[in-house]
Write a protein that holds these residues in place. Structure first.
Motif, PDB file in Angstrom:
ATOM      1  N   GLY A  12       0.782  -1.232   0.000  1.00 22.01           N
ATOM      2  CA  GLY A  12       0.000   0.000   0.000  1.00 22.01           C
ATOM      3  C   GLY A  12       0.808   1.274   0.000  1.00 22.01           C
ATOM      4  N   THR A  13       0.551   2.114   1.017  1.00 23.11           N
ATOM      5  CA  THR A  13       1.123   3.459   1.067  1.00 23.11           C
ATOM      6  C   THR A  13       2.636   3.444   1.267  1.00 23.11           C
ATOM      7  OG1 THR A  13      -0.953   4.112   2.075  1.00 23.11           O
ATOM      8  CG2 THR A  13       0.870   5.698   2.213  1.00 23.11           C
ATOM      9  N   SER A  15       4.334   3.850   4.325  1.00 31.64           N
ATOM     10  CA  SER A  15       4.890   4.729   5.368  1.00 31.64           C
ATOM     11  C   SER A  15       5.858   3.980   6.270  1.00 31.64           C
ATOM     12  CB  SER A  15       3.773   5.385   6.192  1.00 31.64           C
ATOM     13  OG  SER A  15       3.124   4.434   7.014  1.00 31.64           O
ATOM     14  N   ASN A  16       5.627   2.696   6.510  1.00 30.16           N
ATOM     15  CA  ASN A  16       6.585   1.914   7.317  1.00 30.16           C
ATOM     16  C   ASN A  16       7.862   1.653   6.528  1.00 30.16           C
ATOM     17  OD1 ASN A  16       5.675   0.907  10.140  1.00 30.16           O
ATOM     18  ND2 ASN A  16       3.831   0.885   8.896  1.00 30.16           N
ATOM     19  N   GLY A  87       2.690  -3.898   5.848  1.00 32.92           N
ATOM     20  CA  GLY A  87       1.429  -3.686   5.158  1.00 32.92           C
ATOM     21  C   GLY A  87       1.319  -4.566   3.925  1.00 32.92           C
ATOM     22  N   MET A  89      -0.462  -7.361   2.296  1.00 40.73           N
ATOM     23  CA  MET A  89      -1.775  -7.910   2.605  1.00 40.73           C
ATOM     24  C   MET A  89      -2.023  -9.248   1.912  1.00 40.73           C
ATOM     25  SD  MET A  89      -2.438  -5.795   4.766  1.00 40.73           S
ATOM     26  CE  MET A  89      -4.087  -6.059   5.329  1.00 40.73           C
ATOM     27  N   ILE A 107       4.583  -6.246  11.051  1.00 41.29           N
ATOM     28  CA  ILE A 107       4.080  -5.237  11.990  1.00 41.29           C
ATOM     29  C   ILE A 107       2.556  -5.203  11.873  1.00 41.29           C
ATOM     30  CG2 ILE A 107       4.275  -3.233  10.400  1.00 41.29           C
ATOM     31  CD1 ILE A 107       5.256  -1.696  13.005  1.00 41.29           C
ATOM     32  N   PRO A 109      -1.193  -3.477  13.561  1.00 41.43           N
ATOM     33  CA  PRO A 109      -1.694  -2.331  14.337  1.00 41.43           C
ATOM     34  C   PRO A 109      -2.721  -2.692  15.410  1.00 41.43           C
ATOM     35  CG  PRO A 109      -2.856  -2.419  12.255  1.00 41.43           C
ATOM     36  CD  PRO A 109      -1.895  -3.589  12.269  1.00 41.43           C
ATOM     37  N   GLY A 117      -5.650 -10.064  11.894  1.00 45.42           N
ATOM     38  CA  GLY A 117      -6.219  -9.940  10.548  1.00 45.42           C
ATOM     39  C   GLY A 117      -6.284  -8.513  10.048  1.00 45.42           C
ATOM     40  N   GLN A 170       0.313   4.806  13.708  1.00 44.01           N
ATOM     41  CA  GLN A 170       1.388   4.752  12.708  1.00 44.01           C
ATOM     42  C   GLN A 170       2.633   5.505  13.166  1.00 44.01           C
ATOM     43  OE1 GLN A 170      -0.103   5.091   8.474  1.00 44.01           O
ATOM     44  NE2 GLN A 170       0.425   2.903   8.802  1.00 44.01           N
TER      45      GLN A 170
HETATM   46  N1  LIG Z   1      -2.688  -6.949   8.875  1.00 44.63           N
HETATM   47  C1  LIG Z   1      -1.493  -6.203   8.626  1.00 44.63           C
HETATM   48  C2  LIG Z   1      -1.758  -4.738   8.728  1.00 44.63           C
HETATM   49  O1  LIG Z   1      -2.884  -4.291   8.918  1.00 44.63           O
HETATM   50  N2  LIG Z   1      -0.681  -3.968   8.600  1.00 44.63           N
HETATM   51  C3  LIG Z   1      -0.768  -2.533   8.694  1.00 44.63           C
HETATM   52  O2  LIG Z   1      -0.836  -1.970   7.392  1.00 44.63           O
HETATM   53  C4  LIG Z   1      -0.379  -0.624   7.488  1.00 44.63           C
HETATM   54  C5  LIG Z   1       0.543  -0.370   6.333  1.00 44.63           C
HETATM   55  O3  LIG Z   1       0.779   0.997   6.266  1.00 44.63           O
HETATM   56  P1  LIG Z   1       1.982   1.542   5.328  1.00 44.63           P
HETATM   57  O4  LIG Z   1       1.767   0.943   3.952  1.00 44.63           O
HETATM   58  O5  LIG Z   1       1.807   3.025   5.360  1.00 44.63           O
HETATM   59  O6  LIG Z   1       3.267   1.079   5.960  1.00 44.63           O
HETATM   60  C6  LIG Z   1       0.370  -0.502   8.825  1.00 44.63           C
HETATM   61  O7  LIG Z   1      -0.399   0.260   9.742  1.00 44.63           O
HETATM   62  C7  LIG Z   1       0.487  -1.928   9.300  1.00 44.63           C
HETATM   63  O8  LIG Z   1       0.465  -2.070  10.708  1.00 44.63           O
END
Ligand SMILES: NCC(=O)N[C@@H]1O[C@H](COP(=O)([O-])[O-])[C@@H](O)[C@H]1O
Ligand SMILES: Nc1nc2c(c(=O)[nH]1)N[C@@H](CN(C=O)c1ccc(C(=O)N[C@@H](CCC(=O)O)C(=O)O)cc1)CN2
Length: 186
Positions: A12-13, A15-16, A87, A89, A107, A109, A117, A170
């Protein structure tokens, strides 16, 4: 002596991923970013940091084993020793899990085992909890059942929205994940 190499998996985004890349004291080199979502914003971030990427579309493969065999090939080609899910998925299957037994970290949340999940933040918010948090854990064949490495609580405030809670969670993630990587990668 060159640093140990690691890969980040994200959907996704990113940020981690960005927080990991911005940590100057990382004991490893992030040599590959693997993503299952073409066009994901994490790919723009990887380009900015000059990290090579491998993007794949799960639906183009017969099954999880087929694409994970290819992912393991890419990881070996990049001399990767550690895998950090940030993140990502997708459920990691036995092919990838066995290739990197005990060296795949995720990681999440929430304060596992609460709210495993997807949508863990929404689950905690809807449940009316006073506190949730962040967990960093090794992964195993289950979902969010692997050995916990570190956790940090995040209190849910009376005037929180899901978005304001996510922002605070986050911020904790972006500090905790690099710190855990420093601790476990030797
Ligand atoms: N089930 C796993 C889950 O929910 N992970 C979560 O996805 C987000 C990814 O954000 P990012 O793409 O900005 O790092 C993070 O908040 C992570 O904890
Ligand atoms: N073997 C493991 N794989 C993963 C773990 C884990 O603990 N063990 N953590 C997850 C992250 N995650 C929640 O923390 C999670 C991600 C994805 C799913 C899921 O149901 N994915 C589906 C479909 C995804 C899609 O259609 O986009 C799937 O992959 O079948 C649940 C939990 C990372 N992987």
């Amino acid at each position: 002596m060159s640093l140990v190499k690691a890969a980040v998996f994200a959907s996704g985004t990113g940020s981690n991923f960005q927080a990991i890349m911005e940590n100057a004291n990382l004991p490893c080199e992030i040599s590959l970013l693997i993503c299952d979502k073409p066009g994901a914003r994490v790919l723009e971030k990887a380009k900015k940091f000059g990290v090579p990427t491998f993007v794949f579309k799960p639906k183009e493969y017969t099954n999880k084993e087929e694409y994970e065999k290819l992912l393991v090939e890419k990881l070996r080609e990049a001399d990767v020793s550690w895998v950090f899910l940030a993140g990502y998925m997708r459920i990691v299957g036995p092919t990838l899990l066995s290739a990197y037994e005990g060296r795949i970290v995720n990681i999440h949340p929430s304060l596992l085992p609460k709210f495993p999940g997807k949508d863990a933040i929404g689950q905690a918010f809807q449940a009316g909890e006073n506190v949730t948090g962040v967990t960093v854990h090794f992964i195993d064949e289950g979902i969010d059942t692997g050995p916990i490495i570190a956790q940090e609580p995040v209190y849910i405030l009376a005037d929180d929205t899901e978005e304001s809670l996510k922002d605070r969670i986050q911020k904790v993630e972006h500090r905790l994940y690099p710190r855990v990587i420093q601790k476990i990668v030797k």
